[in-house]
Design a protein around this motif. Structure first.
Motif, mmCIF file in Angstrom:
data_model
loop_
_atom_site.group_PDB
_atom_site.id
_atom_site.type_symbol
_atom_site.label_atom_id
_atom_site.label_comp_id
_atom_site.label_asym_id
_atom_site.label_seq_id
_atom_site.Cartn_x
_atom_site.Cartn_y
_atom_site.Cartn_z
ATOM 1 N N TRP A 3 0.827 -1.203 0.000
ATOM 2 C CA TRP A 3 0.000 0.000 0.000
ATOM 3 C C TRP A 3 0.864 1.258 0.000
ATOM 4 O O TRP A 3 1.905 1.319 0.645
ATOM 5 N N THR A 4 0.404 2.252 -0.743
ATOM 6 C CA THR A 4 1.094 3.530 -0.844
ATOM 7 C C THR A 4 0.081 4.627 -1.143
ATOM 8 O O THR A 4 -1.109 4.359 -1.291
ATOM 9 N N TRP A 5 0.550 5.841 -1.278
ATOM 10 C CA TRP A 5 -0.321 6.943 -1.680
ATOM 11 C C TRP A 5 0.423 7.773 -2.719
ATOM 12 O O TRP A 5 1.639 7.706 -2.826
ATOM 13 N N GLU A 6 -0.351 8.529 -3.495
ATOM 14 C CA GLU A 6 0.257 9.428 -4.481
ATOM 15 C C GLU A 6 -0.718 10.547 -4.825
ATOM 16 O O GLU A 6 -1.913 10.441 -4.582
ATOM 17 N N VAL A 34 -3.198 5.406 4.413
ATOM 18 C CA VAL A 34 -2.619 4.175 3.861
ATOM 19 C C VAL A 34 -2.687 3.052 4.896
ATOM 20 O O VAL A 34 -3.112 1.932 4.586
ATOM 21 N N GLU A 73 -3.952 -1.125 -4.321
ATOM 22 C CA GLU A 73 -3.412 -0.851 -2.996
ATOM 23 C C GLU A 73 -2.849 0.569 -2.955
ATOM 24 O O GLU A 73 -1.691 0.805 -2.614
ATOM 25 N N LEU A 74 -3.736 1.515 -3.280
ATOM 26 C CA LEU A 74 -3.331 2.898 -3.473
ATOM 27 C C LEU A 74 -4.354 3.861 -2.875
ATOM 28 O O LEU A 74 -5.557 3.684 -3.063
ATOM 29 N N VAL A 76 -5.288 7.747 -3.313
ATOM 30 C CA VAL A 76 -5.059 8.821 -4.276
ATOM 31 C C VAL A 76 -5.478 10.150 -3.662
ATOM 32 O O VAL A 76 -6.628 10.303 -3.253
#
Length: 86
Positions: A3-6, A34, A73-74, A76
């Protein structure tokens, strides 16, 4: 996957011009989002539901708009509104 974010479409368009202290708070909250999404969707890649709705979160007097994409797994971050007067 992890999992990550952007920022979407990119950091400059979403966060450009926002005060640095506000962005520190935004990135801290993004990390919390996240971790929460990861706890809810233990294996997001197997998610079978429909898309999740846009959500809004108060951050340091400003506003953060985000949505979660479990299959990627994001998290946004798509819009930031800094606090008034900043």
């Amino acid at each position: 996957m992890t999992w990550t974010w952007e920022y979407l479409p990119d950091e400059e368009r979403v966060a450009g011009g926002c005060p640095a202290d506000f962005l520190v708070d935004v990135e801290q909250r993004a990390g919390e989002l996240v971790r929460a999404a990861e706890a809810v969707h233990l294996d997001g890649t197997t998610y079978q539901g429909g898309g999740e709705p846009m959500r809004y979160l108060d951050v340091a007097g400003g506003l953060l708009a985000y949505y979660v994409v479990p299959r990627l797994e994001l998290v946004v971050i798509c819009q930031l509104t800094p606090p008034p007067g900043s």
